[in-house]
Design an enzyme around this catalytic site. Structure first.
Site, PDB file in Angstrom:
ATOM      1  CE  LYS A  87      -3.950   1.898   2.598  1.00  0.00           C
ATOM      2  NZ  LYS A  87      -4.800   1.435   3.765  1.00  0.00           N
ATOM      3  CB  SER A 160      -7.951   3.758   3.015  1.00  0.00           C
ATOM      4  OG  SER A 160      -7.142   3.160   3.850  1.00  0.00           O
ATOM      5  CB  SER A 184      -8.730   0.470   5.464  1.00  0.00           C
ATOM      6  OG  SER A 184      -9.533   1.599   5.804  1.00  0.00           O
TER       7      SER A 184
END
Length: 469
Positions: A87, A160, A184
């Protein structure tokens, strides 16, 4: 030797541990798999938008090094030569670290996050940085591309760590590292039909991870199966002297022995799930039927009020995020997107009295969850509070307070308490979109979560479905 066409057509569907064995036994070369995956990214990601930045040259170099090491008998373990994505809030040398923002888009870190360093030490091939919402909150910066669910472009891909879920499901990596502050990891795992683990808070180092709200932020893996996720967790977990919040509780090989020594007792608070939509109720019913078929006990329990703790979470998260961005907000407020800016502003206006009240509520909730887990081994909840979620409807997250609280109802409370959870695919909605559930366990009992997830996946085939991309 496997042909390029065979690689392109079939290898992407493999589980991480299946691929690892082929690389270990030199039936496949890491360089060939990495090249095939990069070409797949080049072909599909202009549509899926899961990557913020691809490090193709560095990935191929790492893959060649992995092949050379393995040929010399220097095998490092199950991630050696396996292509992984991280990420875009994990500091990664050789790549920008925008964290989904405009304000940090030119930031190039001088060191790797601890999780990235541990992946490299294990011989993993890092393909690039995966797309995310602005600052790991609920909305994308207006200048950012939004990841697209590979099962249906109209479906929500989660937030996210959405790039992680999309890339893992679509075969643009064989596993990924995401983060979870209120759901998330679990949101995109459930939405994209893959498996995710939110470890116990402190189980995985946050050194070199851009903070959203430090006392709620968890770093963990997204992969196709519980075994795969456990393999990733084994590498990234453990004490880190660079992170004062990292726990010294010993870790283990979370994928080594997945045998359950006894049937777990699973608790469900049906009263707090009574308002769930039809798809969620149907999915949970199927899960319970599967678990009882395995001989597990499924018991009615009473959790503390989830809505109440989600409200406290929203206040505390806003305060912590405002503190984390104090150097750039409000001084550079116009560079933030409107949703993230609104949350920062809210965090700056919380009174000491309100903050204290929410901290007290957090402590009470955490103690209550521990008491419930004295009587059962696992809690069963959906992976999000709304089953059939369209991308269009979810654009209101962070602006529509009722929607935001409803989605986070089964997830954010366990960021508040810090308990670990594993999210598993368990079916589809009436529109054919993946839907999942989570087991929540006692602190530092990730081994049980992985073993329980593996047992469920041995009895079902949801984790073997692949999107038609």
């Amino acid at each position: 030797m496997t042909s390029r066409r065979e690689l392109d057509d079939g290898i992407w569907k493999l589980e991480l541990t299946e691929l690892a064995e082929l690389i270990r036994t030199r039936q496949l070369k890491s360089e060939d798999v990495t090249d095939s995956t990069l070409r797949r990214i080049e072909r599909l990601d202009p549509r899926l938008k899961s990557y913020a930045y691809v490090t193709a040259d560095a990935a191929l170099s790492a893959a060649r090094a992995a092949d050379a090491d393995i040929a010399r008998g220097r095998y490092r373990g199950a991630l050696h030569g396996v292509p992984i994505g991280v990420k875009d809030l994990c500091y990664t040398v050789g790549a920008p670290n925008a964290s989904g923002t405009s304000i940090f888009r030119d930031f190039h870190p001088s060191y790797d996050a601890t999780v990235v360093a541990r992946l490299r030490t294990a011989g993993a091939v890092i393909l690039g940085k995966l797309a995310m919402t602005e600052g790991a909150y609920l909305a994308y910066h207006p200048s950012a591309a939004v990841p697209v669910n590979p099962w249906n472009p109209a479906a929500w891909a989660g937030v996210s760590s959405s790039g992680c879920g999309v890339a893992t499901a679509a075969g643009l990596c064989f596993g990924s590292i995401g983060s979870d502050t209120g759901g998330s990891i679990r949101f995109p795992a459930g939405a994209c039909g893959v498996t995710g683990i939110k470890p116990t808070w402190g189980r995985v180092s946050r050194h070199g991870i851009v903070e959203l709200a430090g006392s709620f932020d968890h770093v963990g893996p997204i992969a196709r199966t519980a075994r795969d996720a456990g393999t990733l967790l084994t590498v990234i977990a453990g004490f880190d002297r660079d992170d004062p919040s990292a726990s010294q509780v010993p870790t283990m090989d979370y994928a080594a022995d997945l045998t359950l020594t006894r049937s777990p007792r699973v608790g469900v608070d049906w009263a707090q799930l009574a308002a769930s939509d039809e798809d969620t109720r149907s999915m949970l019913g199927l899960v319970v039927k599967t678990l009882t078929g395995l001989g597990w006990s499924v018991l009615d329990i009473m959790l503390p009020e989830l809505e109440r703790v989600v409200a406290a979470f929203a206040v505390l998260r806003a305060v912590e995020t405002a503190r984390a961005h104090a150097e750039t907000y409000p001084a550079r407020a116009d560079e933030y997107g409107p949703v993230f800016r609104g949350m920062l502003e809210a965090g700056r206006t919380v009174t000491a009295e309100d903050h204290h009240r929410c901290v007290r509520r957090r402590r009470e909730f955490t103690a209550a969850v521990r008491r419930v887990l004295d009587d059962v081994d696992l809690l069963l909840l959906p992976s999000r509070g709304i089953g059939p979620a369209t991308a269009a409807a979810m654009q209101a997250l962070g602006q529509d307070a009722a929607l935001t609280a409803a989605v986070a109802l089964p997830t954010a409370p366990f960021n508040v308490s810090g308990h670990p959870a594993i999210c598993l695919p368990a079916g589809v909605t009436r529109d054919g979109i993946p839907i999942g559930f989570q087991f929540v366990g006692r602190e530092f009992q990730e081994g049980l979560l992985v073993a329980a997830g593996h047992a469920f996946q041995q009895a079902t085939t949801f984790h073997r479905r692949r999107p038609d991309v």
